[in-house]
Design a protein around this motif. Structure first.
Motif, mmCIF file in Angstrom:
data_model
loop_
_atom_site.group_PDB
_atom_site.id
_atom_site.type_symbol
_atom_site.label_atom_id
_atom_site.label_comp_id
_atom_site.label_asym_id
_atom_site.label_seq_id
_atom_site.Cartn_x
_atom_site.Cartn_y
_atom_site.Cartn_z
ATOM 1 N N PHE A 337 5.395 -61.668 -53.738
ATOM 2 C CA PHE A 337 4.734 -61.806 -52.169
ATOM 3 C C PHE A 337 4.443 -60.319 -51.376
ATOM 4 O O PHE A 337 5.961 -60.009 -51.310
ATOM 5 N N GLU A 338 3.654 -59.295 -51.532
ATOM 6 C CA GLU A 338 3.876 -58.257 -51.250
ATOM 7 C C GLU A 338 3.593 -58.387 -49.295
ATOM 8 O O GLU A 338 2.450 -58.793 -49.008
ATOM 9 N N LEU A 339 4.351 -57.166 -49.253
ATOM 10 C CA LEU A 339 4.065 -57.334 -47.750
ATOM 11 C C LEU A 339 3.576 -55.895 -46.727
ATOM 12 O O LEU A 339 4.365 -55.459 -46.052
ATOM 13 N N PRO A 340 2.377 -55.109 -47.314
ATOM 14 C CA PRO A 340 2.813 -53.470 -46.679
ATOM 15 C C PRO A 340 1.999 -53.727 -45.192
ATOM 16 O O PRO A 340 2.168 -54.441 -44.653
ATOM 17 N N GLY A 341 2.878 -52.777 -44.955
ATOM 18 C CA GLY A 341 2.986 -52.675 -43.223
ATOM 19 C C GLY A 341 4.399 -53.163 -42.235
ATOM 20 O O GLY A 341 4.366 -53.017 -41.442
ATOM 21 N N ARG A 342 5.376 -54.106 -43.623
ATOM 22 C CA ARG A 342 5.691 -54.875 -42.641
ATOM 23 C C ARG A 342 7.013 -54.283 -42.215
ATOM 24 O O ARG A 342 8.550 -54.498 -42.170
ATOM 25 N N ASP A 343 7.295 -52.605 -43.120
ATOM 26 C CA ASP A 343 8.003 -52.076 -43.415
ATOM 27 C C ASP A 343 8.481 -51.025 -42.629
ATOM 28 O O ASP A 343 7.561 -50.963 -40.862
ATOM 29 N N PHE A 344 9.142 -50.598 -41.735
ATOM 30 C CA PHE A 344 10.019 -49.422 -41.069
ATOM 31 C C PHE A 344 9.022 -48.872 -40.760
ATOM 32 O O PHE A 344 8.901 -49.256 -39.272
ATOM 33 N N LYS A 345 8.157 -47.996 -41.110
ATOM 34 C CA LYS A 345 7.434 -46.465 -41.404
ATOM 35 C C LYS A 345 6.168 -47.484 -40.477
ATOM 36 O O LYS A 345 5.476 -47.244 -39.263
ATOM 37 N N GLY A 346 5.922 -48.607 -40.619
ATOM 38 C CA GLY A 346 4.521 -49.330 -40.444
ATOM 39 C C GLY A 346 5.124 -49.884 -39.319
ATOM 40 O O GLY A 346 4.140 -49.830 -38.315
ATOM 41 N N LEU A 347 6.013 -50.498 -38.825
ATOM 42 C CA LEU A 347 6.363 -50.881 -37.235
ATOM 43 C C LEU A 347 6.573 -49.349 -36.626
ATOM 44 O O LEU A 347 6.165 -49.407 -35.354
ATOM 45 N N PHE A 348 7.329 -47.952 -37.046
ATOM 46 C CA PHE A 348 7.482 -47.174 -35.766
ATOM 47 C C PHE A 348 7.054 -46.174 -36.091
ATOM 48 O O PHE A 348 6.695 -45.309 -35.268
ATOM 49 N N GLU A 349 5.943 -46.230 -37.379
ATOM 50 C CA GLU A 349 5.729 -44.611 -37.536
ATOM 51 C C GLU A 349 3.983 -44.225 -35.791
ATOM 52 O O GLU A 349 4.403 -43.466 -34.577
ATOM 53 N N ASP A 350 3.475 -45.151 -35.259
ATOM 54 C CA ASP A 350 2.126 -44.871 -34.588
ATOM 55 C C ASP A 350 3.423 -44.975 -33.606
ATOM 56 O O ASP A 350 2.938 -44.370 -32.202
ATOM 57 N N PRO A 351 4.030 -45.940 -32.965
ATOM 58 C CA PRO A 351 4.396 -45.795 -31.449
ATOM 59 C C PRO A 351 4.986 -44.806 -30.940
ATOM 60 O O PRO A 351 5.385 -44.348 -30.207
ATOM 61 N N LEU A 352 5.944 -44.258 -32.129
ATOM 62 C CA LEU A 352 6.580 -43.243 -32.143
ATOM 63 C C LEU A 352 6.493 -41.984 -32.033
ATOM 64 O O LEU A 352 6.561 -40.690 -31.212
ATOM 65 N N ASN A 353 5.321 -41.837 -32.657
ATOM 66 C CA ASN A 353 3.894 -40.561 -31.988
ATOM 67 C C ASN A 353 3.850 -40.308 -30.296
ATOM 68 O O ASN A 353 3.052 -39.549 -30.328
ATOM 69 N N ALA A 354 2.746 -41.800 -31.072
ATOM 70 C CA ALA A 354 2.648 -42.107 -29.053
ATOM 71 C C ALA A 354 3.454 -41.667 -28.178
ATOM 72 O O ALA A 354 2.922 -41.530 -26.933
ATOM 73 N N PHE A 355 4.831 -42.458 -28.017
ATOM 74 C CA PHE A 355 6.408 -41.810 -27.200
ATOM 75 C C PHE A 355 5.520 -40.196 -27.338
ATOM 76 O O PHE A 355 6.361 -39.792 -26.359
ATOM 77 N N ARG A 356 5.872 -39.692 -28.038
ATOM 78 C CA ARG A 356 5.590 -38.440 -28.687
ATOM 79 C C ARG A 356 4.928 -37.300 -27.392
ATOM 80 O O ARG A 356 4.701 -36.133 -26.915
ATOM 81 N N GLN A 357 3.637 -37.810 -27.608
ATOM 82 C CA GLN A 357 2.226 -37.436 -27.115
ATOM 83 C C GLN A 357 2.664 -37.598 -25.790
ATOM 84 O O GLN A 357 2.203 -36.391 -24.840
ATOM 85 N N ALA A 358 3.349 -38.721 -25.328
ATOM 86 C CA ALA A 358 3.827 -39.201 -23.587
ATOM 87 C C ALA A 358 5.033 -38.080 -23.143
ATOM 88 O O ALA A 358 4.910 -37.650 -22.119
ATOM 89 N N ALA A 359 6.397 -38.108 -23.945
ATOM 90 C CA ALA A 359 6.586 -37.281 -23.635
ATOM 91 C C ALA A 359 6.425 -36.121 -23.870
ATOM 92 O O ALA A 359 7.725 -35.220 -22.723
ATOM 93 N N CYS A 360 6.136 -35.132 -24.213
ATOM 94 C CA CYS A 360 5.634 -33.805 -24.717
ATOM 95 C C CYS A 360 6.145 -32.873 -23.320
ATOM 96 O O CYS A 360 6.712 -31.968 -23.010
ATOM 97 N N GLN A 361 5.100 -33.272 -22.270
ATOM 98 C CA GLN A 361 5.436 -32.344 -20.709
ATOM 99 C C GLN A 361 6.717 -33.022 -19.897
ATOM 100 O O GLN A 361 6.329 -32.639 -19.090
ATOM 101 N N TYR A 362 7.156 -33.933 -20.560
ATOM 102 C CA TYR A 362 9.130 -33.995 -19.943
ATOM 103 C C TYR A 362 10.051 -33.017 -20.496
ATOM 104 O O TYR A 362 10.620 -34.295 -21.414
ATOM 105 N N PRO A 363 10.903 -31.424 -20.601
ATOM 106 C CA PRO A 363 11.294 -31.756 -21.185
ATOM 107 C C PRO A 363 13.477 -32.940 -22.116
ATOM 108 O O PRO A 363 13.353 -32.863 -22.350
ATOM 109 N N SER A 364 13.156 -33.351 -19.951
ATOM 110 C CA SER A 364 14.081 -34.511 -20.645
ATOM 111 C C SER A 364 14.264 -35.007 -20.827
ATOM 112 O O SER A 364 15.062 -35.237 -21.637
ATOM 113 N N VAL A 365 13.402 -35.897 -20.797
ATOM 114 C CA VAL A 365 12.781 -36.610 -21.825
ATOM 115 C C VAL A 365 12.599 -36.658 -22.988
ATOM 116 O O VAL A 365 13.049 -37.029 -24.615
ATOM 117 N N SER A 366 11.833 -35.516 -24.214
ATOM 118 C CA SER A 366 12.031 -35.229 -24.863
ATOM 119 C C SER A 366 13.207 -34.423 -25.952
ATOM 120 O O SER A 366 13.504 -35.043 -26.601
#
Length: 437
Positions: A337-366
């Protein structure tokens, strides 16, 4: 704070909808209250009132006083319920506006909220029932004294519960507690997976969604039972938090299967995203809180820093879910039973990219998040250093550093960002890992 784990099947989804709301337990309490009043009333008529009088434990001097007490108790319960609902609405409105509307879904699932409303509802109905059961002109020996004691005990319970609930509502506005709870809940174990080589797409049967919505969970164990030995490979495309359209593929099978509805019953689909989706929802909610905190209207970068630290905890706890490129996640108990999207990349890649887009204007957070990526890698043991996992974190850190440097207009901030990234780059260089352009 309710933890929230992915729902297993349609039955679980229905029970979740019925149970995690303001009215279900309160409705049960409202039904049980008159039944309890009748039972205590029968006990009073049989022996309880006489026993209290014989032991000089009479709580009131006359039936008229008992009836007045029950009426006052009903009024107090009504005031308590009005107060609690009013304060709840005010607090949740303020918190949602400042922190994130999707936190409301978690707050509504808190047991204390439902218990408080249920205690107040039970006490109110019991007080009304007691008031109706008392004849103000009766002698004390014919007054249901047990019911009077019941109402008094319920008042004590209502006052205590309300004090605890109001304190909890006050803590709701302290966002750090919600962030910590989200991080802890997101670290809870997901479906166990292993890595396997990705085969071809030689599937002959596809089960599709009959409605649009968000996947709230998957009962993989039950799917395994349904399929049994009929298929050599089953690819479950539906994962918690995923949005599907009517007709979109949910499951692919390598052999014909004649009971598609049985499989669909294992994949509950809701109308909106909810806390029941588990880690995938909670990680994205941490990012949402950070992004909202960094908006010009709120400008609370310390909350964003707390979210960055919470994300670091979840990432570190989920590192064993990494699957290398070319492989696919599979159910640990049955790798067919194969579960694509249940791995680390499927869980974190999109939200962490979204975090980058929000944090880029704040050097301390980046800077904090880049440093968190480095600290996660530092905690890896020698046999735990998956090159793909480290490269993904390094790429996220480099993209965040470059994005923030392009946005910042102050040279010192740019230098600090560059220095933080160089520390991470030096670390992976010591392990002879090279990050490609």
């Amino acid at each position: 704070m309710a933890s929230g784990t992915p729902l297993q099947n349609v039955r679980g989804w229905l029970l979740h909808r019925v149970w995690t709301n303001y009215w279900s337990i309160a409705a049960i309490a409202t039904i049980l209250a008159p039944i309890t009043v009748l039972l205590v009333l029968q006990m009073d008529r049989a022996f309880l009132t006489d026993a209290l009088i014989a032991r000089d434990l009479t709580p009131v001097a006359s039936a008229d006083t008992a009836r007045d007490f029950a009426g006052i108790a009903a009024g107090i319960d009504t005031a308590f319920m009005t107060l609690y609902f009013s304060i709840t609405l005010i607090v949740l409105s303020m918190a949602a506006g400042n922190l994130g509307v999707r936190l409301i879904d978690r707050w509504l699932e808190k047991s204390l909220v439902r218990i408080t409303i249920s205690v107040l509802s039970f006490s109110l109905v019991a007080s009304l029932g007691t008031m109706l059961a008392i004849d103000p002109d009766a002698v004390i020996s014919q007054t249901p004294l047990g019911l009077v004691l019941l109402v008094f005990g319920l008042q004590l319970a209502a006052i205590t519960t309300l004090c605890v609930a109001l304190y909890d509502l006050g803590r709701t506005m302290f966002i750090d507690t919600s962030i910590a709870a989200l991080a802890n809940d997101a670290k809870l174990s997901e479906i166990p997976i292993v890595s396997k080589k990705c085969g071809g797409d030689d599937f002959v049967e596809t089960i599709t969604a009959t409605r649009a919505g968000y996947i709230e969970g998957t009962d993989i164990g039950r799917i395994v039972q349904k399929v049994q030995g009929q298929c050599n490979r089953v690819r479950i495309l539906a994962s918690a938090g995923m949005h599907v359209l009517e007709g979109q593929a949910l499951v692919q099978l390598s052999a014909p299967f004649d009971d598609a509805e049985a499989i669909r019953q294992c994949i509950p689909i809701g109308e909106n995203r909810s806390n029941s989706e588990g880690t995938v929802y909670q990680v994205r909610l941490l990012v949402e809180i950070a992004a909202r905190a960094l908006s010009p209207a709120i400008n609370d970068f310390y909350t964003a820093l707390a979210c960055a630290d919470g994300l670091a905890e979840v990432i570190s706890a989920s590192r064993d879910r990494w699957i290398d490129d070319g492989d696919i996640a599979a159910y640990a108990d049955d790798p067919r039973f194969e579960l694509p999207g249940r791995d680390f990349k499927g869980l974190f890649e999109d939200p962490l990219n979204a975090f980058r887009q929000a944090a880029c204007q704040y050097p301390s957070v980046s800077i904090r998040m880049i440093d968190n990526y480095r600290r996660i890698c530092e905690t890896l043991h020698q046999n735990d250093r998956s090159e793909g996992f480290i490269l993904m974190l390094a790429k996220l850190a480099r993209d965040l550093a470059e994005h923030a440097q392009q946005v910042t207009q102050f040279d010192r901030d740019s230098q600090d960002l560059s220095a933080t990234w160089r520390d991470f780059e030096a670390l992976i260089g010591e392990w002879n890992i090279t990050l490609s352009n």
